[in-house]
Design a protein around this motif. Sequence first.
Motif, PDB file in Angstrom:
ATOM      1  N   ASN A 195       5.061  -0.415  -7.760  1.00  0.00           N
ATOM      2  CA  ASN A 195       5.066  -0.766  -9.177  1.00  0.00           C
ATOM      3  C   ASN A 195       3.643  -1.049  -9.654  1.00  0.00           C
ATOM      4  OD1 ASN A 195       5.356  -2.218 -11.671  1.00  0.00           O
ATOM      5  ND2 ASN A 195       7.474  -2.644 -11.106  1.00  0.00           N
ATOM      6  N   GLU A 196       3.301  -0.558 -10.832  1.00  0.00           N
ATOM      7  CA  GLU A 196       1.966  -0.768 -11.394  1.00  0.00           C
ATOM      8  C   GLU A 196       1.671  -2.238 -11.655  1.00  0.00           C
ATOM      9  OE1 GLU A 196       1.465   1.664 -14.847  1.00  0.00           O
ATOM     10  OE2 GLU A 196       1.788   3.519 -13.739  1.00  0.00           O
ATOM     11  N   GLU A 197       2.708  -3.064 -11.785  1.00  0.00           N
ATOM     12  CA  GLU A 197       2.504  -4.490 -12.041  1.00  0.00           C
ATOM     13  C   GLU A 197       2.142  -5.276 -10.778  1.00  0.00           C
ATOM     14  OE1 GLU A 197       5.908  -5.974 -14.120  1.00  0.00           O
ATOM     15  OE2 GLU A 197       5.619  -4.590 -15.794  1.00  0.00           O
ATOM     16  N   CYS A 198       2.208  -4.638  -9.623  1.00  0.00           N
ATOM     17  CA  CYS A 198       1.821  -5.308  -8.378  1.00  0.00           C
ATOM     18  C   CYS A 198       0.308  -5.503  -8.356  1.00  0.00           C
ATOM     19  CB  CYS A 198       2.237  -4.474  -7.169  1.00  0.00           C
ATOM     20  SG  CYS A 198       4.021  -4.386  -6.929  1.00  0.00           S
ATOM     21  N   ASP A 199      -0.146  -6.496  -7.586  1.00  0.00           N
ATOM     22  CA  ASP A 199      -1.580  -6.706  -7.415  1.00  0.00           C
ATOM     23  C   ASP A 199      -2.228  -5.480  -6.783  1.00  0.00           C
ATOM     24  OD1 ASP A 199      -1.522  -9.428  -8.370  1.00  0.00           O
ATOM     25  OD2 ASP A 199      -0.614  -9.965  -6.446  1.00  0.00           O
ATOM     26  N   VAL A 200      -1.509  -4.861  -5.834  1.00  0.00           N
ATOM     27  CA  VAL A 200      -1.960  -3.635  -5.180  1.00  0.00           C
ATOM     28  C   VAL A 200      -0.830  -2.621  -5.294  1.00  0.00           C
ATOM     29  CG1 VAL A 200      -2.688  -2.573  -3.018  1.00  0.00           C
ATOM     30  CG2 VAL A 200      -3.416  -4.909  -3.555  1.00  0.00           C
ATOM     31  N   ALA A 201      -1.068  -1.539  -6.034  1.00  0.00           N
ATOM     32  CA  ALA A 201      -0.066  -0.484  -6.205  1.00  0.00           C
ATOM     33  C   ALA A 201      -0.425   0.690  -5.299  1.00  0.00           C
ATOM     34  CB  ALA A 201      -0.008  -0.043  -7.661  1.00  0.00           C
ATOM     35  N   LEU A 202       0.481   1.019  -4.372  1.00  0.00           N
ATOM     36  CA  LEU A 202       0.275   2.129  -3.454  1.00  0.00           C
ATOM     37  C   LEU A 202       1.152   3.293  -3.890  1.00  0.00           C
ATOM     38  CD1 LEU A 202       0.347   0.200  -0.062  1.00  0.00           C
ATOM     39  CD2 LEU A 202      -1.649   0.929  -1.362  1.00  0.00           C
ATOM     40  N   GLU A 203       0.559   4.478  -3.941  1.00  0.00           N
ATOM     41  CA  GLU A 203       1.282   5.662  -4.388  1.00  0.00           C
ATOM     42  C   GLU A 203       1.918   6.369  -3.198  1.00  0.00           C
ATOM     43  OE1 GLU A 203      -0.921   8.217  -6.996  1.00  0.00           O
ATOM     44  OE2 GLU A 203      -1.942   6.506  -7.897  1.00  0.00           O
ATOM     45  N   SER A 204       3.149   5.991  -2.896  1.00  0.00           N
ATOM     46  CA  SER A 204       3.918   6.641  -1.842  1.00  0.00           C
ATOM     47  C   SER A 204       5.387   6.387  -2.127  1.00  0.00           C
ATOM     48  CB  SER A 204       3.538   6.078  -0.464  1.00  0.00           C
ATOM     49  OG  SER A 204       4.451   6.546   0.509  1.00  0.00           O
ATOM     50  N   ARG A 205       6.198   7.423  -2.020  1.00  0.00           N
ATOM     51  CA  ARG A 205       7.633   7.262  -2.258  1.00  0.00           C
ATOM     52  C   ARG A 205       8.276   6.397  -1.166  1.00  0.00           C
ATOM     53  NH1 ARG A 205       8.887   7.395  -6.951  1.00  0.00           N
ATOM     54  NH2 ARG A 205      11.048   7.770  -6.452  1.00  0.00           N
ATOM     55  N   LEU A 242      -0.848 -12.526  10.438  1.00  0.00           N
ATOM     56  CA  LEU A 242      -1.800 -11.446  10.671  1.00  0.00           C
ATOM     57  C   LEU A 242      -3.074 -11.993  11.300  1.00  0.00           C
ATOM     58  CD1 LEU A 242      -1.443  -9.481   7.302  1.00  0.00           C
ATOM     59  CD2 LEU A 242      -0.405  -8.952   9.515  1.00  0.00           C
ATOM     60  N   LEU A 243      -3.600 -11.241  12.270  1.00  0.00           N
ATOM     61  CA  LEU A 243      -4.817 -11.623  12.970  1.00  0.00           C
ATOM     62  C   LEU A 243      -5.842 -10.505  12.855  1.00  0.00           C
ATOM     63  CD1 LEU A 243      -3.115 -13.033  16.188  1.00  0.00           C
ATOM     64  CD2 LEU A 243      -3.979 -14.342  14.242  1.00  0.00           C
ATOM     65  N   GLN A 244      -7.090 -10.866  13.065  1.00  0.00           N
ATOM     66  CA  GLN A 244      -8.198  -9.911  13.062  1.00  0.00           C
ATOM     67  C   GLN A 244      -7.829  -8.694  13.912  1.00  0.00           C
ATOM     68  OE1 GLN A 244     -11.149  -9.362  11.749  1.00  0.00           O
ATOM     69  NE2 GLN A 244     -12.030  -7.979  13.218  1.00  0.00           N
ATOM     70  N   GLY A 245      -7.984  -7.493  13.343  1.00  0.00           N
ATOM     71  CA  GLY A 245      -7.744  -6.263  14.087  1.00  0.00           C
ATOM     72  C   GLY A 245      -6.310  -5.768  14.071  1.00  0.00           C
ATOM     73  N   ASP A 246      -5.375  -6.535  13.531  1.00  0.00           N
ATOM     74  CA  ASP A 246      -3.985  -6.093  13.479  1.00  0.00           C
ATOM     75  C   ASP A 246      -3.863  -4.810  12.672  1.00  0.00           C
ATOM     76  OD1 ASP A 246      -2.928  -8.111  15.023  1.00  0.00           O
ATOM     77  OD2 ASP A 246      -2.084  -9.248  13.349  1.00  0.00           O
ATOM     78  N   GLU A 247      -2.961  -3.930  13.126  1.00  0.00           N
ATOM     79  CA  GLU A 247      -2.641  -2.721  12.380  1.00  0.00           C
ATOM     80  C   GLU A 247      -1.361  -2.977  11.597  1.00  0.00           C
ATOM     81  OE1 GLU A 247      -1.144   1.739  13.314  1.00  0.00           O
ATOM     82  OE2 GLU A 247      -2.985   1.115  14.360  1.00  0.00           O
ATOM     83  N   LEU A 248      -1.408  -2.654  10.338  1.00  0.00           N
ATOM     84  CA  LEU A 248      -0.314  -2.906   9.419  1.00  0.00           C
ATOM     85  C   LEU A 248       0.148  -1.568   8.859  1.00  0.00           C
ATOM     86  CD1 LEU A 248       1.236  -5.041   7.727  1.00  0.00           C
ATOM     87  CD2 LEU A 248      -0.709  -5.061   6.188  1.00  0.00           C
ATOM     88  N   GLU A 249       1.474  -1.340   8.847  1.00  0.00           N
ATOM     89  CA  GLU A 249       2.013  -0.115   8.274  1.00  0.00           C
ATOM     90  C   GLU A 249       3.060  -0.464   7.234  1.00  0.00           C
ATOM     91  OE1 GLU A 249       4.349   3.932   9.622  1.00  0.00           O
ATOM     92  OE2 GLU A 249       3.068   2.918  11.089  1.00  0.00           O
ATOM     93  N   LEU A 250       2.845   0.042   6.028  1.00  0.00           N
ATOM     94  CA  LEU A 250       3.758  -0.176   4.905  1.00  0.00           C
ATOM     95  C   LEU A 250       4.254   1.180   4.452  1.00  0.00           C
ATOM     96  CD1 LEU A 250       1.403  -2.561   2.870  1.00  0.00           C
ATOM     97  CD2 LEU A 250       3.126  -3.220   4.555  1.00  0.00           C
ATOM     98  N   GLY A 251       5.498   1.499   4.748  1.00  0.00           N
ATOM     99  CA  GLY A 251       6.053   2.784   4.319  1.00  0.00           C
ATOM    100  C   GLY A 251       5.214   3.975   4.727  1.00  0.00           C
ATOM    101  N   GLY A 252       4.700   3.977   5.917  1.00  0.00           N
ATOM    102  CA  GLY A 252       3.899   5.088   6.421  1.00  0.00           C
ATOM    103  C   GLY A 252       2.419   5.014   6.087  1.00  0.00           C
TER     104      GLY A 252
END
Length: 143
Positions: free
Chosen positions: A49-59, A98-108
Amino acid sequence: MGRLQKCGKKACPAFAWFGETLQLRLIPLDPGQNAEIALDRPIILIGRNEECDVALESRKISRKHCIIAVLPDQLIIRDLGSTNGILVNGKKLTEARLLQGDELELGGVRFRLIQEPKTPPIHNPAMHENLKNNNGTLHSFVT
């Protein structure tokens, strides 16, 4: 790690500890994907959503996918009931520290958490020279 700082009789906002001492960022891991995300607020809403602080373009990203909370001595990510969830270091979780170096995946979409000390301002004597009056004293900016 850190302790909650006291401001008089009241505690400082949780954001003060991390925000004043560390520069926190999510760095994209896949070429051509999204920009770096600065974790520079106490709560960051991430989603499509465009109203989010960070909007990611992925279905694969839900409209309101997750939040990241910057607390006095830690970062917490919480899934907001998204369809594809969040993965931290390859494990599907609903909430994680979350810690330094962690890998985070959000919807790919993959990121790595980077925590760096903020660099102190550089002392520049030439800047002080530019602030002097004709008589050699510094300008007063307080009225």
